[in-house]
Design a protein around this motif. Structure first.
Motif, PDB file in Angstrom:
ATOM      1  N   LYS A 112       0.831  -1.208   0.000  1.00 56.80           N
ATOM      2  CA  LYS A 112       0.000   0.000   0.000  1.00 56.80           C
ATOM      3  C   LYS A 112       0.862   1.253   0.000  1.00 56.80           C
ATOM      4  O   LYS A 112       0.591   2.223  -0.730  1.00 56.80           O
ATOM      5  CB  LYS A 112      -0.918  -0.001   1.226  1.00 56.80           C
ATOM      6  N   LEU A 113       1.922   1.245   0.817  1.00 54.43           N
ATOM      7  CA  LEU A 113       2.820   2.397   0.886  1.00 54.43           C
ATOM      8  C   LEU A 113       3.520   2.624  -0.455  1.00 54.43           C
ATOM      9  O   LEU A 113       3.629   3.762  -0.924  1.00 54.43           O
ATOM     10  CB  LEU A 113       3.858   2.178   1.987  1.00 54.43           C
ATOM     11  N   ALA A 114       3.983   1.547  -1.068  1.00 55.57           N
ATOM     12  CA  ALA A 114       4.665   1.676  -2.357  1.00 55.57           C
ATOM     13  C   ALA A 114       3.741   2.272  -3.408  1.00 55.57           C
ATOM     14  O   ALA A 114       4.132   3.173  -4.164  1.00 55.57           O
ATOM     15  CB  ALA A 114       5.180   0.311  -2.808  1.00 55.57           C
ATOM     16  N   LYS A 115       2.520   1.785  -3.467  1.00 60.56           N
ATOM     17  CA  LYS A 115       1.568   2.296  -4.451  1.00 60.56           C
ATOM     18  C   LYS A 115       1.235   3.760  -4.188  1.00 60.56           C
ATOM     19  O   LYS A 115       1.126   4.564  -5.125  1.00 60.56           O
ATOM     20  CB  LYS A 115       0.298   1.452  -4.433  1.00 60.56           C
ATOM     21  N   GLU A 116       1.089   4.112  -2.915  1.00 62.52           N
ATOM     22  CA  GLU A 116       0.808   5.507  -2.562  1.00 62.52           C
ATOM     23  C   GLU A 116       1.976   6.404  -2.949  1.00 62.52           C
ATOM     24  O   GLU A 116       1.782   7.498  -3.494  1.00 62.52           O
ATOM     25  CB  GLU A 116       0.537   5.607  -1.057  1.00 62.52           C
ATOM     26  N   TYR A 117       3.188   5.937  -2.679  1.00 62.75           N
ATOM     27  CA  TYR A 117       4.370   6.729  -3.022  1.00 62.75           C
ATOM     28  C   TYR A 117       4.468   6.920  -4.530  1.00 62.75           C
ATOM     29  O   TYR A 117       4.720   8.033  -5.004  1.00 62.75           O
ATOM     30  CB  TYR A 117       5.628   6.034  -2.493  1.00 62.75           C
ATOM     31  N   ILE A 118       4.264   5.855  -5.261  1.00 62.49           N
ATOM     32  CA  ILE A 118       4.347   5.933  -6.722  1.00 62.49           C
ATOM     33  C   ILE A 118       3.292   6.882  -7.278  1.00 62.49           C
ATOM     34  O   ILE A 118       3.569   7.708  -8.157  1.00 62.49           O
ATOM     35  CB  ILE A 118       4.221   4.534  -7.335  1.00 62.49           C
TER      36      ILE A 118
END
Length: 259
Positions: A112-118
C-alpha cells in the motif's frame, strides 16, 4: 527494443567524474539493517549521504538534497510517515527519487505504501526484484519474505521467461512514467520504450545482506549526475555496481589463493 548491456566504461567514468567533482548530497531513508552500508556505498562514489528519517526534519533535508532514495525494508510507522513527507517534497521541488519496493510481496502495508508513493510522489526510478515488480504491476507471486520467487528467475537459456520479464518491467514503466528496474542475476531495466538486460555482477553478491539496498543508494547517486537521462543514469549505475562486485570477488579469490 531489447538490448543486452555489459559495461560501458566511458559512461561509468564520465558520471563518476561528475559525482566526485560536485559531491552531491543524497538523502537516503532506509532501514537499520543496511543503513551503514548504504552510507558507505554513497561515500565510495564520491557523493555525500544523509540518512535522516525523523518526520519533523526530513522535508527540509530533502529540499537540500540532489536525490532522494527511499527503502521499504524493516518498515516502521515513523519511517512510513517520513518517506511520504520526503517524497512529496521531492516531487514538489522536482528532485528525482528512487523507491526500493522491498517486501511488497509479503506485506500489505508495504504494498500500500509503495503504491501511494508511486501515485503521489512520482519517483524517477522504481526498483525491486522481479517478484516485487510483478506485484506492483498487479500480478500474483508466490515469493516468500523479501526474496525473489524461484519461479520468477530467468536466465539467457530461457528466452520465453526473459521476454515475460521484459514485458512486466516495461508495462510498469508505461503505467507509472518511471524507469523500472528488476534487479537480479541479470538486471532488467525499462523506460517504457526500450528494455535493457545488464549482466554485470556475481552470484556471491546475493549472499551479502544489504546489497540490494546499497544498489538503490548507488542508483540515486548516479541520478544526481544525469537527471535529464534517467534511463542512462540508472543503467550505468547498475553496470558500475555489478562491476564493483566482480572486482571484489576477483580480489577475494586472489587473496584466498584460488587463482
Amino acid at each position: 527494443m531489447l538490448q543486452k548491456v555489459k559495461t560501458d566504461r566511458k559512461n561509468v567514468e564520465s558520471l563518476l567524474h561528475s559525482i566526485r567533482k560536485n559531491e552531491p548530497l543524497i538523502h537516503c531513508i532506509t532501514n537499520p539493517i543496511s543503513i551503514n552500508d548504504c552510507a558507505n556505498a554513497v561515500l565510495a562514489t564520491g557523493a555525500k549521504p544523509v540518512m535522516a528519517e525523523h518526520p519533523l526534519e526530513v522535508a527540509h533535508i530533502t529540499s537540500m538534497a540532489s536525490v532522494l532514495a527511499v527503502n521499504l525494508g524493516n518498515i516502521t510507522d515513523a519511517r512510513m510517515e517520513s518517506i511520504m513527507i520526503s517524497g512529496r517534497q521531492a516531487e514538489e521541488l522536482n528532485i528525482p527519487s528512487i523507491i526500493d519496493s522491498v517486501g511488497v510481496t509479503c506485506s500489505d502495508i508495504r504494498l500500500k505504501l509503495a503504491k501511494e508513493y508511486i501515485d503521489m510522489c512520482r519517483p524517477a526510478v522504481i526498483k525491486g526484484n522481479i517478484s516485487e515488480i510483478k506485484v506492483l504491476c498487479g500480478e500474483e507471486s508466490d515469493a516468500a519474505g523479501i526474496d525473489v520467487s524461484s519461479k520468477d528467475v530467468f536466465s539467457e537459456d530461457n528466452q520465453d521467461k526473459m521476454m515475460v520479464t521484459a514485458g512486466i518491467v516495461k508495462e510498469l514503466s508505461i503505467r507509472t512514467g518511471a524507469v523500472v528496474v528488476a534487479s537480479g542475476k541479470i538486471d532488467t531495466i525499462s523506460d517504457g520504450t526500450d528494455v535493457y538486460f545488464i549482466k554485470n555482477g556475481c552470484e556471491m553478491m546475493s549472499r551479502i545482506t544489504g546489497t540490494g539496498c546499497m544498489l538503490s543508494s548507488v542508483v540515486g547517486v548516479f541520478l544526481s549526475a544525469n537527471p535529464d537521462n534517467i534511463l542512462k543514469a540508472t543503467a550505468v549505475a547498475l553496470s558500475a555496481y555489478g562491476l564493483a562486485g566482480e572486482l571484489a570477488y576477483k580480489k577475494t579469490m586472489e587473496m584466498d589463493g584460488y587463482t
